[in-house]
Write an enzyme that holds these catalytic residues in place. Structure first.
Site, PDB file in Angstrom:
ATOM      1  N   LYS A   9      -0.216  32.500  -8.816  1.00 18.66           N
ATOM      2  CA  LYS A   9       0.019  32.094 -10.213  1.00 18.66           C
ATOM      3  C   LYS A   9       0.988  33.012 -10.960  1.00 18.66           C
ATOM      4  CE  LYS A   9      -4.396  29.734 -10.832  1.00 18.66           C
ATOM      5  NZ  LYS A   9      -5.561  29.513 -11.687  1.00 18.66           N
ATOM      6  N   ASP A  26      -4.653  25.226 -16.900  1.00 19.67           N
ATOM      7  CA  ASP A  26      -6.061  25.686 -16.873  1.00 19.67           C
ATOM      8  C   ASP A  26      -6.669  25.595 -18.272  1.00 19.67           C
ATOM      9  OD1 ASP A  26      -6.756  26.453 -14.254  1.00 19.67           O
ATOM     10  OD2 ASP A  26      -5.690  28.344 -14.430  1.00 19.67           O
ATOM     11  N   GLY A  70     -16.365  36.418 -20.397  1.00 18.73           N
ATOM     12  CA  GLY A  70     -15.391  36.536 -19.323  1.00 18.73           C
ATOM     13  C   GLY A  70     -14.019  36.926 -19.837  1.00 18.73           C
ATOM     14  N   ALA A  71     -13.244  37.562 -18.935  1.00 16.85           N
ATOM     15  CA  ALA A  71     -11.898  38.007 -19.303  1.00 16.85           C
ATOM     16  C   ALA A  71     -10.967  37.922 -18.095  1.00 16.85           C
ATOM     17  CB  ALA A  71     -11.955  39.433 -19.838  1.00 16.85           C
ATOM     18  N   GLY A  82      -8.936  35.249 -15.105  1.00 14.20           N
ATOM     19  CA  GLY A  82      -7.844  34.275 -15.227  1.00 14.20           C
ATOM     20  C   GLY A  82      -8.215  33.063 -16.067  1.00 14.20           C
ATOM     21  N   GLY A 141     -17.888  21.943 -16.614  1.00 14.99           N
ATOM     22  CA  GLY A 141     -16.602  22.380 -16.080  1.00 14.99           C
ATOM     23  C   GLY A 141     -15.783  21.272 -15.448  1.00 14.99           C
TER      24      GLY A 141
HETATM   25  P1  NDP Z   1     -11.876  36.059 -12.246  1.00 12.28           P
HETATM   26  O1  NDP Z   1     -12.351  36.700 -10.993  1.00 12.28           O
HETATM   27  O2  NDP Z   1     -10.476  36.261 -12.693  1.00 12.28           O
HETATM   28  O3  NDP Z   1     -12.847  36.539 -13.469  1.00 12.28           O
HETATM   29  C1  NDP Z   1     -14.240  36.516 -13.335  1.00 12.28           C
HETATM   30  C2  NDP Z   1     -14.897  36.887 -14.667  1.00 12.28           C
HETATM   31  O4  NDP Z   1     -16.310  36.739 -14.517  1.00 12.28           O
HETATM   32  C3  NDP Z   1     -14.637  38.314 -15.119  1.00 12.28           C
HETATM   33  O5  NDP Z   1     -14.572  38.348 -16.521  1.00 12.28           O
HETATM   34  C4  NDP Z   1     -15.908  39.031 -14.625  1.00 12.28           C
HETATM   35  O6  NDP Z   1     -16.219  40.171 -15.375  1.00 12.28           O
HETATM   36  C5  NDP Z   1     -16.951  37.975 -14.869  1.00 12.28           C
HETATM   37  N1  NDP Z   1     -18.138  38.111 -14.044  1.00 12.28           N
HETATM   38  C6  NDP Z   1     -18.281  37.800 -12.732  1.00 12.28           C
HETATM   39  N2  NDP Z   1     -19.537  38.063 -12.328  1.00 12.28           N
HETATM   40  C7  NDP Z   1     -20.205  38.575 -13.395  1.00 12.28           C
HETATM   41  C8  NDP Z   1     -21.535  39.030 -13.617  1.00 12.28           C
HETATM   42  N3  NDP Z   1     -22.451  39.015 -12.641  1.00 12.28           N
HETATM   43  N4  NDP Z   1     -21.874  39.460 -14.851  1.00 12.28           N
HETATM   44  C9  NDP Z   1     -20.981  39.482 -15.861  1.00 12.28           C
HETATM   45  N5  NDP Z   1     -19.689  39.053 -15.710  1.00 12.28           N
HETATM   46  C10 NDP Z   1     -19.314  38.604 -14.496  1.00 12.28           C
HETATM   47  O7  NDP Z   1     -12.204  34.537 -12.080  1.00 12.28           O
HETATM   48  P2  NDP Z   1     -11.493  33.301 -12.810  1.00 12.28           P
HETATM   49  O8  NDP Z   1     -11.368  33.646 -14.248  1.00 12.28           O
HETATM   50  O9  NDP Z   1     -10.290  32.902 -12.068  1.00 12.28           O
HETATM   51  O10 NDP Z   1     -12.574  32.176 -12.604  1.00 12.28           O
HETATM   52  C11 NDP Z   1     -13.812  32.199 -13.298  1.00 12.28           C
HETATM   53  C12 NDP Z   1     -14.550  30.920 -12.987  1.00 12.28           C
HETATM   54  O11 NDP Z   1     -13.843  29.826 -13.565  1.00 12.28           O
HETATM   55  C13 NDP Z   1     -14.659  30.602 -11.493  1.00 12.28           C
HETATM   56  O12 NDP Z   1     -15.994  30.267 -11.209  1.00 12.28           O
HETATM   57  C14 NDP Z   1     -13.781  29.393 -11.313  1.00 12.28           C
HETATM   58  O13 NDP Z   1     -14.303  28.529 -10.346  1.00 12.28           O
HETATM   59  C15 NDP Z   1     -13.844  28.754 -12.685  1.00 12.28           C
HETATM   60  N6  NDP Z   1     -12.684  27.926 -12.976  1.00 12.28           N
HETATM   61  C16 NDP Z   1     -12.900  26.626 -13.321  1.00 12.28           C
HETATM   62  C17 NDP Z   1     -11.846  25.801 -13.625  1.00 12.28           C
HETATM   63  C18 NDP Z   1     -12.118  24.380 -13.983  1.00 12.28           C
HETATM   64  O14 NDP Z   1     -11.166  23.598 -14.011  1.00 12.28           O
HETATM   65  N7  NDP Z   1     -13.326  24.010 -14.306  1.00 12.28           N
HETATM   66  C19 NDP Z   1     -10.461  26.287 -13.585  1.00 12.28           C
HETATM   67  C20 NDP Z   1     -10.341  27.685 -13.251  1.00 12.28           C
HETATM   68  C21 NDP Z   1     -11.428  28.462 -12.952  1.00 12.28           C
HETATM   69  P3  NDP Z   1     -15.588  41.625 -14.997  1.00 12.28           P
HETATM   70  O15 NDP Z   1     -14.223  41.657 -15.631  1.00 12.28           O
HETATM   71  O16 NDP Z   1     -16.533  42.594 -15.630  1.00 12.28           O
HETATM   72  O17 NDP Z   1     -15.547  41.714 -13.505  1.00 12.28           O
END
Ligand code: NDP
Length: 283
Positions: free
Chosen positions: A72, A108, A131-132, A134, A248
């Site tokens: 990306k 997205d 969350g923070a 992508g 979602g």
């Molecule tokens: P990233 O890996 O970039 O980010 C994950 C985020 O989740 C971070 O903020 C992370 O926090 C947080 N996180 C993960 N586990 C925990 C936990 N146990 N407790 C607290 N915070 C947690 O992932 P993406 O942003 O790319 O994707 C996130 C979700 O979005 C995925 O499940 C993906 O499938 C979904 N998605 C859905 C789409 C749709 O069209 N419906 C499109 C794109 C994504 P930290 O920074 O502290 O690690």
């Protein structure tokens, strides 16, 4: 059969882990539903071959392509321009052939926004977003561009939370603050829209967010990005509290709708696309 029917217009996707990506089923369902002689080709492309893949798409006159992990950001220098939100985010997930130039867009957050707008207009609303990563970055930027009054980013790590808040404050008009998620979080009463943009719930419909569920009130619209399974614990808890909920799948489907519109100009029927995904995610 007219001779023009022997050549399909081509679009597709470049990613690693492409075998697990259901987008092809959804987009091709839309093409079939609307009788379009278009094909969506789901391609496995390693990072070192991305430039060649884009060159190939140019050579073959592809009308566009989606980009998923890990391309990306890396694709940006290979394109001819960027849309507004993609430029702010610094990430592209959809390239569109406009008069022979590949322009990078990010669907997205736009897909999320469209599914949210079916229920509530985020303009002037206070947002709490978990969350923070992508997905959160894309959603946060689109909500800010759509006129959100404020955005509270609730994230476990400051390392990802701080840059997102900085980006929103510097590049959009929506004031953003970071709430470090190091204990059970109570949603402020003033929140209008609450979004889970973390990966919590992915592959586990019982995984809870560490929140005080009783702080969710019926006036709040609650959305989740998780598609597998779409019926998350967070949404079930919110529903039980009387909130309006958005799953979602809406985000994913609307990304498809927006992509198809960018590529073909056609307003695709989201119902046909939802059916194809529901078949896939019905466990
Ligand atoms: P990233 O890996 O970039 O980010 C994950 C985020 O989740 C971070 O903020 C992370 O926090 C947080 N996180 C993960 N586990 C925990 C936990 N146990 N407790 C607290 N915070 C947690 O992932 P993406 O942003 O790319 O994707 C996130 C979700 O979005 C995925 O499940 C993906 O499938 C979904 N998605 C859905 C789409 C749709 O069209 N419906 C499109 C794109 C994504 P930290 O920074 O502290 O690690």
């Amino acid at each position: 059969m007219a001779s023009r029917d022997f050549r399909s217009e081509l679009v597709g996707s470049f990613s690693e882990g492409s075998n697990g990506n259901p987008t092809v089923a959804m987009i091709e369902a839309a093409f079939r539903h609307h009788g379009l002689n278009w094909r969506y080709v789901n391609c496995e492309v390693p990072p070192e071959m991305l430039a060649d893949a884009v060159k190939g798409a140019r050579a073959m006159g592809w009308r566009g392509f989606n980009l998923s992990i890990p391309h990306k950001v890396a694709v940006i220098p290979l394109l001819d321009g960027l849309g507004e939100s993609a430029a702010i985010m610094g990430a592209v997930n959809c390239a569109v052939n406009r008069d022979g130039r590949f322009i990078g867009e990010n669907t997205d957050g736009k897909g999320f926004l469209k599914s949210l707008q079916e229920v509530v207009d985020p303009q002037g609303r206070s947002i709490v977003m978990f969350g923070a990563g992508g997905a959160a970055r894309a959603i946060g930027v689109e909500l800010a561009l759509a006129g959100a009054r404020s955005i509270t980013v609730v994230n476990r790590s400051a390392a990802r939370g701080e840059p997102l808040v900085k980006l929103l404050n510097e590049k959009t008009n929506a004031p953003a603050t970071l709430a470090l998620w190091d204990k059970t979080y109570a949603i402020p009463k003033a929140a209008d829209i609450v979004v889970n943009a973390t990966s919590i719930g992915l592959g586990n419909g019982n995984a809870p967010l560490d929140i005080d569920v009783s702080s969710l009130t019926p006036a709040m619209v609650v959305a989740d990005v998780i598609v597998d399974p779409p019926d998350t614990r967070f949404l079930r808890d919110a529903k039980a509290q009387g909130c309006t909920t958005i799953d979602g799948l809406g985000m994913l489907i609307n990304q498809g709708v927006i992509g198809v519109k960018y590529w073909t100009g056609l307003d695709a029927d989201p119902a046909a696309m939802r059916r194809s995904l529901e078949d896939i995610f019905a466990h």
